[in-house]
Design a protein around this motif. Structure first.
Motif, PDB file in Angstrom:
ATOM      1  N   UNK A   1      12.612  31.429   2.531  1.00  7.24           N
ATOM      2  CA  UNK A   1      12.906  30.064   3.142  1.00  7.24           C
ATOM      3  C   UNK A   1      14.382  30.241   3.567  1.00  7.24           C
ATOM      4  N   UNK A   2      15.454  30.754   2.383  1.00  6.44           N
ATOM      5  CA  UNK A   2      16.736  30.650   2.900  1.00  6.44           C
ATOM      6  C   UNK A   2      16.959  31.800   3.729  1.00  6.44           C
ATOM      7  N   UNK A   3      16.259  32.996   3.618  1.00 10.09           N
ATOM      8  CA  UNK A   3      16.313  34.114   4.668  1.00 10.09           C
ATOM      9  C   UNK A   3      16.403  33.532   6.189  1.00 10.09           C
ATOM     10  N   UNK A   4      15.245  32.796   6.360  1.00  9.81           N
ATOM     11  CA  UNK A   4      14.967  32.213   7.730  1.00  9.81           C
ATOM     12  C   UNK A   4      16.092  31.085   7.980  1.00  9.81           C
ATOM     13  N   UNK A   5      16.061  30.309   7.229  1.00 12.60           N
ATOM     14  CA  UNK A   5      17.284  29.205   7.473  1.00 12.60           C
ATOM     15  C   UNK A   5      18.635  29.651   7.703  1.00 12.60           C
ATOM     16  N   UNK A   6      19.145  30.542   6.995  1.00 13.11           N
ATOM     17  CA  UNK A   6      20.465  30.984   7.059  1.00 13.11           C
ATOM     18  C   UNK A   6      20.565  31.968   8.118  1.00 13.11           C
ATOM     19  N   UNK A   7      19.590  32.632   8.504  1.00 15.16           N
ATOM     20  CA  UNK A   7      19.814  33.846   9.526  1.00 15.16           C
ATOM     21  C   UNK A   7      19.452  33.284  10.825  1.00 15.16           C
TER      22      UNK A   7
END
Ligand SMILES: Cc1cc2nc3c(=O)[nH]c(=O)nc-3n(C[C@H](O)[C@H](O)[C@H](O)COP(=O)(O)OP(=O)(O)OC[C@H]3O[C@@H](n4cnc5c(N)ncnc54)[C@H](O)[C@@H]3O)c2cc1C
Length: 391
Positions: free
Chosen positions: A337-343
């Motif tokens: 989730x963080x990977x997609x959100x932040x990138x």
């Protein structure tokens, strides 16, 4: 919900970088690749400052320095060799880790393979993924040779035509990006013109015309095949394969010179080019998310960055660092989730670069040169990811 093993599909730039970062994170991974590595003298790619910073974080910068070239200026020329502008790339006083570079894909892959092997990472070849199954506790990858492998999660680093992506999102598509490209490899030693000396000593060059941009750069400090060029041209409708990918190399050269009225030193470079790879550009569309349950997509498998942005390998390495960094700190659900959100914003901004400034459309210089040609980019050119936030 601890991760026992990560299956990485694809031993390209993103897959190998992910394996190395996961090792730094203390997470076991295994790489599966269709082809055994064999060196191919292809064209080269730009690695932007942010990508060079990731190579530093990967611990391979000394080797990269010995196998790449970093120019100081970029010259803009017309196809009949009139210089329009010369830009200082603002690199001269910077440390190497802060510069943008040009290098051959094979050199980068060899450096990453070497590092991964030294770290004891298993890289299997002849393992073409054909199917994957996800269950409550694991994911199973099935390969063409009849074997399979089980892991806690799977990373799809398998490029533009990713099987992992097709398995998790069957509606996603690879769409034609409305331009064709040619990638050429040559030797600066074969060239007699002054621009060969300028390329040798520190210039990159872009030759432009309407619907035409040809980029030239030195790609290796010592190798014989040290000159790389790439041309792209906007074309609304895809070309039939026999008119591009399957076209005879001598005819490609002749047509390029005739159709774009190329003369002088650039003509010499094209005629003396040793290998040309024709491609039509594609990108990934209709992808609802970068992950689904235990599977995550990175690099070209996730977004197929248009090569005209000059950011394909840089973004692939940024993805690798970031997904591994998130997995170091969080369970895989949160990490994905963080990977997609932040990138996502960063990736979108780079993708939009071709909407505001598509190099393949060239410059229409009939009305004179306008600085507005270079406006419109919204992404942060000083973007920098760190492996350890404390440093
Ligand atoms: C052969 C090749 C040559 C390239 N040459 C250039 C170039 O000259 N200039 C340029 O700018 N960019 C080039 N690129 C693209 C560039 O490397 C990528 O845009 C960028 O580095 C992103 O890398 P990636 O690791 O996400 O994907 P890729 O570099 O595409 O790597 C994906 C890897 O996954 C493997 N793979 C694919 N499907 C499967 C499967 N089902 N099972 C197992 N393994 C699989 C592929 O063999 C490949 O090694 C090239 C890519 C390839 C594969």
């Amino acid at each position: 919900m601890s991760i026992k093993k990560v299956l990485i599909i694809g031993a390209g730039v993103s897959g190998l970088s992910t394996a190395i970062f996961l090792k730094k994170a203390g997470i076991k991974s295994e790489v599966f690749e269709t082809f055994p590595y064999t060196r191919v003298e292809e064209s080269s790619f730009r690695i932007n400052k942010s990508g060079v910073n990731i190579l530093n974080e990967l611990g391979v910068l000394d080797k990269i320095k010995k196998n790449s070239h970093s120019a100081d200026s970029l010259r803009l020329l017309t196809t009949n060799n009139n210089e329009l502008a010369k830009f200082n790339l603002m690199q001269r006083s910077s440390a190497f880790s802060d510069r943008s570079i040009f290098m051959k894909r094979s050199d980068l892959i060899e450096i990453l393979l070497d590092e991964a092997k030294q770290l004891g990472i298993t890289i299997n070849s002849h393992k073409k993924l054909i199917k994957l199954d996800q269950s409550e506790n694991s994911v199973t990858a099935y390969f063409e040779d009849g074997s399979n492998a089980e892991g806690s999660i799977i990373v799809g680093a398998d490029g533009l035509n990713s099987t992992v992506r097709k398995q998790i999102y069957s509606d996603s598509q690879v769409s034609y990006a409305k331009s064709w490209a040619l990638y050429g490899v040559a030797s600066l030693d074969d060239m007699k013109s002054e621009i060969a000396t300028d390329l040798e000593t520190g210039d990159e060059m872009i030759y432009v015309d309407q619907n035409f941009a040809l980029f030239l750069a030195k790609s290796h400090p010592t190798s014989d095949l040290n000159l790389s060029w790439q041309v792209s041209s906007y074309n609304e409708r895809k070309l039939p394969k026999q008119d591009h990918e399957l076209k005879n190399e001598d005819i490609i050269k002749k047509d390029l010179i005739t159709n774009f009225q190329i003369t002088g030193p650039l003509k010499e470079i094209i005629l003396k080019t040793k290998k040309i790879i024709p491609k039509q550009l594609h990108t990934v569309t209709n992808l609802p998310s970068f992950s689904k349950w235990r599977a995550v997509l990175i690099g070209d498998a996730a977004h197929g960055i248009n090569p005209n942005t000059g950011y394909g390998s840089t973004i692939a390495m940024e993805d690798a660092l970031y997904v591994a960094k998130m997995l170091k700190s969080y369970d895989f659900h949160d990490a994905f989730y963080f990977f997609e959100h932040d990138r996502k914003d960063r990736i979108q901004a780079i993708q939009q670069l071709v909407e505001t400034f598509d190099l393949s459309k060239g410059f229409d210089l009939s009305g004179g040169f306008d600085i507005g040609l270079f406006s419109g980019s919204t992404f942060d050119q000083n973007y920098k990811l760190k492996w350890n936030d404390q440093e």
